[in-house]
Motif scaffolding. Sequence first.
Motif: not given
Length: 287
Positions: A22, A202, A53-54, A127-128, A24, A18-19
């Motif tokens: 993030c 995000c 993203c998750s 986001g992805l 997450d 992940w960025c």
Amino acid sequence: MSSDIRFTDFKSDKQPTWCPGCGDFGTMNGMMKALAETGNDPDNTFVVAGIGCSGKIGTYMHSYALHGVHGRALPVGTGVKMARPDIEVMVAGGDGDGYSIGAGHFVHAVRRNVDITYVVMDNRIYGLTKGQASPTSREDFETSTSPEGPKQPPVNPHALALASGATFIAQSFSSDALRHQEIIQEAIEHDGFGFVNVYSPCVTFNDVDTYDYFRDSLVDLKEADHDPTDREAAKDVILDNEKEHQGVIYRDESSVPYHEQHGVDEDMSVLPDGAPEGATDLVREFY
């Protein structure tokens, strides 16, 4: 279940991609801590993830896991719980996965009251796929594919859950580590479908719904003297578009989970040798 499990036991050896920053990360940490605090361990935990993203969260957590297809995480989680009602099942997804292509499955998982925990990482954007408006984006949220905003009212996932007969509805903020963990714990301990929408910012594609925005806007229902067992009070909170809330919004203390209602109490994951009598003839009839 074991009392010797620590949340680090749920960490896998795979590093998240992940960025940096993030939301997450905080969401996952709270999930792992809640699982450990409720006495679960990796050997009795199954994590199902959708797409987004998750989606790789099951890779980053040490447990049984399945990375499903877009919008279909809840049916898989339901199937796992029906086959093995003795294990802890946690389903994770995002606002796009859960409230767009997966919205129909969301409604039916809620109304069946399957005894699983559903954690949705809501960053109000796709986001992805690099920043398109999601079902929970604001009407005026500008993106490269909606330069004037989607011009549609955002989905209210809590209203959808309440209308579908939810027995546990909550919301948390990934950056508020202790409260997030507490709320996830309550969802796990609930007898029935535990739904938690998590504000998980995000940092790459959403410069509106930021950490600072949520820190300044959140009203903690625990401090607001909210009674989560009062359905009408829950409805007022859910339909309040002027504030962002954190905490348990609604909890039905008389909830009876699906597997208890229907007497599903045996391990059905191991099938007996051979097909049931007449099964082959039935397949041939429709083949």
